[in-house]
Design an enzyme around this catalytic site. Structure first.
Site, PDB file in Angstrom:
ATOM      1  N   CYS A 179       0.836  -1.209   0.000  1.00 35.84           N
ATOM      2  CA  CYS A 179       0.000   0.000   0.000  1.00 35.84           C
ATOM      3  C   CYS A 179       0.867   1.254   0.000  1.00 35.84           C
ATOM      4  CB  CYS A 179      -0.974   0.001   1.172  1.00 35.84           C
ATOM      5  SG  CYS A 179      -0.217  -0.155   2.784  1.00 35.84           S
ATOM      6  N   HIS A 724      -1.042   1.754   7.450  1.00 34.60           N
ATOM      7  CA  HIS A 724      -1.638   1.616   6.133  1.00 34.60           C
ATOM      8  C   HIS A 724      -1.523   2.939   5.383  1.00 34.60           C
ATOM      9  CE1 HIS A 724      -4.075   0.008   2.996  1.00 34.60           C
ATOM     10  NE2 HIS A 724      -5.055   0.882   3.169  1.00 34.60           N
TER      11      HIS A 724
END
Ligand SMILES: [Zn+2]
Length: 768
Positions: A179, A724
């Site tokens: 990510c 994230h």
């Protein structure tokens, strides 16, 4: 409206249009800046033949040509006085529109204006989207978004077009902790200048011989990926090839560990630059003496020298220049250099401060625990903390604070030295500040550790074992005391935790009714009353299993603690006079006192993600100022002074000199001091529109604007290592999208400024 586009386009023959090539895009170059117009050719799948023809057109050398639209409507846009229609194309075809025009150039950003539909509708009723979209058919596909071409007045250089639709809304699959890469890629592939460039004939710039590059492989992989992400109607893309090429350029990105999106950006921009460097043979440039010459001259010379060796889309778009000034603290020798940069790494000034939460406890039984949060210099000393805390809790002049770290219900260490660094206190620690009378250094300091019997597994069988609980309480006593003094002191400090008589009576109405009501109405002073000693002794014996029992812990074996007899003196030898006492609570006592109050002790600092705290907010301008603040170099980063002829701890000052079209701003949220990686959750207050650098740039070396507008953000959520990454991207008209790996969702502009913002992407807009 005045149409003054100067197009270098592609002429298309009618044969190609009639046979058609759907998935091909023909690129038209608009001469000003780097806007581009993309023409898609619609209807039916491509035949091999037409595909080849289109390829020929693509690969043809660019010569000034003209666009021809069979609907007759687009033509009027592009037809200025110089357009001549090729003879072999009939002037009029049937009304079926075969062209879709779409602009990838995001011109409205460039010109700092958003197109408004009412404007066009008013002025150009024949050119609203239905005129184009309505009659356009592409493979009969229904998920196709109506394209349109909309003109609007420009400020100076002609005409602005913007396209709308759903192009560029394709997510990237997560290949396993990628990510960070996806977030960075989405920001880059939504950088208008790069979109223009990589949708165009960027291959002509590839430098196959640059030893610093990847022989074009990285640029090709990125270009292919960008094209996939801008293709119509595509599914999420798995960036495998790109990742592979990136890993061979920067091996730290091989494997599937989480990395830093900023670090990736830095490597990627660098790698793309080397792969696309138009300078095939870098000239050797001898450094000129800069002594005594004006900064403007030296800066320009540095810049031209840089450009002579580095010429790529990345340089064109992303590189700026700053002045770096070093001053020797000994001989005051000044050294000035002008270095190029691809992004700015801004410190968060709040890193200089730190908020700490501590619980203040009285030791005279007058108050319940009270929690205070104070802000102290991060590089401060214990003294700073105690001073801030004393003010916060309104400490009296005759009181002092003793700070202690509590771990597993015991005092783990005392923080006694005022000049100790606050670095010794970690965010996860739990600290108590005990309020003590001043001058108690000669008194006996007693720490009470609470215990209660609990069923526990012990050697395979369940048995009652004393377990510690709660926060330690502290009392001061005269250095000569006996067991009942200890007991009385404990009852005194415990007094605030006593539950109201009503509560207790409901639980015990028999044996303890008398004592409860007695205790509840008894002040701490009367408990201390020595006259009651004999009474209490007898009661202690009678109720030993329903009252408190006090033990001196055995250092070696906690089970064989020594019971403190009430009438026996306690001898404490040595200094400081400290005594740890274990208090075993009976079940009755745990019901009589509010033990919940004893069981709450917050951490010094608990990061709260997604929560914006006002005191943790800092403006982007403040970060810029901190970036440009004059600071001494670190001891590991000494500067060799040519006058002193030895390394000196020079002071360094950075100033912005030349700003790029695209300004990437990295917020330094991560710090790596003391072997620990820390993340700052500070909310940085950054503008979406009108970021103005004019007060921060040392030299206006051109007429270029210093106004910038945000168009993408790389976000990081969560803590270290893990966490994230996502990206917010502006696609025009104030429309923002969140790219969360393969998911792409609209996001309101009011929601994009969060404390997760990690890398900000700004682009230049004209002065207003
Ligand atoms: Zn010197």
């Amino acid at each position: 409206m005045h149409w003054s586009l100067n197009l270098h386009g592609v002429a298309l023959s009618d044969e190609i249009f009639l046979k058609d090539v759907f998935s091909l895009q023909i690129r038209l170059f608009v001469s000003w800046e780097t806007n581009s117009l993309v023409v898609k050719i619609s209807q039916k799948d491509n035949t091999v033949d037409s595909y080849k023809r289109a390829c020929n057109i693509f690969s043809s050398e660019y010569v000034p040509l003209h666009i021809w639209d069979f609907s007759g409507q687009t033509t009027q846009i592009f037809m200025n006085d110089s357009i001549n229609l090729p003879n072999d194309i009939p002037g009029q075809l049937n009304k079926e529109i075969l062209l879709e025009l779409r602009l990838h150039g995001f011109s409205d950003y460039m010109k700092g204006r958003d197109w408004r539909s009412d404007e066009v509708a008013d002025k150009h009723p024949s050119m609203d989207s239905s005129t184009y979209g309505g009659s356009m058919k592409m493979n009969g596909s229904t998920d196709y978004v109506n394209p349109y071409l909309t003109p609007t007045n420009s400020l100076q250089s002609g005409t602005i077009y913007r396209g709308a639709g759903s192009l560029g809304l394709i997510g990237l699959e997560n290949l396993g902790n990628t990510c960070f890469m996806n977030s960075a890629i989405q920001c880059l592939v939504h950088t208008p200048e790069l979109v223009d460039y990589f949708l165009g004939d960027y291959r002509k710039d590839i430098n196959y011989s640059n030893p610093l590059g990847m022989k074009g492989e990285l640029a090709l992989a990125f270009g292919e990926l960008l094209r996939k992400l801008w293709a119509p109607g595509a599914k999420p893309v798995a960036p495998r090839m790109f990742k592979l090429k990136l890993a061979s350029f920067a091996p730290q990105f091989s494997g599937y560990n989480q990395h830093d999106s900023q670090e990736l950006l830095a490597f990627l921009l660098d790698g793309l630059h080397e792969d696309l460097n138009r300078v095939k043979c870098k000239p050797y440039i001898e450094a000129q003496d800069v002594e005594g010459r004006p900064d403007e001259e030296v800066a320009e010379e540095y810049w031209q020298n840089h450009l002579a060796r580095n010429d790529s889309i990345i340089v064109d778009v992303c590189q700026g220049q700053y002045r770096s000034k070093l001053v020797c603290p000994v001989c005051s020798k000044v050294s000035v250099t002008f270095d190029p940069f691809m992004y700015l790494s801004l410190p968060l000034p709040s890193t200089t401060m730190r908020t700490m939460t501590l619980t203040v406890l009285s030791t005279d039984g007058t108050a319940l625990p009270c929690t205070f949060t104070v802000t102290v210099p991060k590089s401060g000393r214990l003294l700073d903390l105690t001073n801030a805390l004393s003010a916060a809790c309104s400490l009296r002049d005759d009181e002092t604070l003793m700070l202690a770290e509590v771990y597993k219900c015991r005092i783990f260490r005392l923080l006694e030295y005022p000049f100790d660094s606050l670095d010794l206190i970690r965010d996860g620690d739990r600290l108590i500040a005990y309020q003590l009378p001043k001058g108690c250094e000669t008194s006996l300091l007693v720490t009470f550790i609470h215990q209660q019997m609990d069923m526990c597994h012990n050697n395979g069988e369940m048995r009652l074992v004393p377990q510690v609980f709660g926060i330690p309480l502290v009392a001061t006593l005269p250095d000569v005391c006996n067991g009942s003094d200890i007991r009385n002191a404990f009852l005194k400090v415990l007094n605030p935790y006593l539950m109201s008589p009503g509560d207790v009576l409901n639980i015990f109405y028999d044996d303890f009714a008398n004592e409860d009501s007695n205790a509840a109405t008894t002040t701490a002073t009367t408990i201390m009353d020595n006259d009651a000693d004999s009474d209490r002794e007898s009661r202690d014996e009678a109720n030993s299993d329903t009252d408190f029992q006090f033990y001196l812990p055995d250092a070696k074996e906690a089970i064989k603690n020594t019971l403190i007899e009430m009438n026996e003196p306690i001898v404490v030898s040595g200094l400081p006079k400290r005594l740890e006492v274990l208090v075993l609570w009976s079940d009755n006592m745990t019901k009589k006192y509010d033990t919940c109050l004893l069981n709450t002790l917050p951490e010094v600092f608990k990061p709260q993600f997604f929560v914006r705290k006002p005191e943790e907010s800092v403006s982007l301008y403040k970060c810029l100022k901190a970036f440009m603040k004059e600071e001494p170099l670190g001891p590991e980063d000494m500067w060799y002074c040519p006058i002193c002829k030895k390394p000196q701890q020079a002071s360094k000052k950075l100033d912005l000199w030349r700003l790029p079209e695209i300004l990437v701003i990295h917020l330094k949220r991560f710090s790596y001091s003391n072997l620990f990686k820390n993340k700052l959750e500070t909310f940085v207050d950054f503008p979406i529109y009108g970021l103005d650098f004019s007060p921060y740039i040392s030299h206006r070396n051109s007429q270029l604007s210093c106004q910038y507008m945000l168009y993408a953000i790389s976000n990081h959520y969560g803590g270290m290592g893990g966490g994230h990454y996502t990206a917010f991207v502006h696609l025009g008209n104030g429309l923002w999208y969140e790219f969360d790996d393969e998911k792409v969702l609209p996001v309101g502009q009011e929601r994009i400024r969060t404390s997760a913002a990690y890398v900000l992407f700004y682009r230049r807009v004209p002065d207003i």
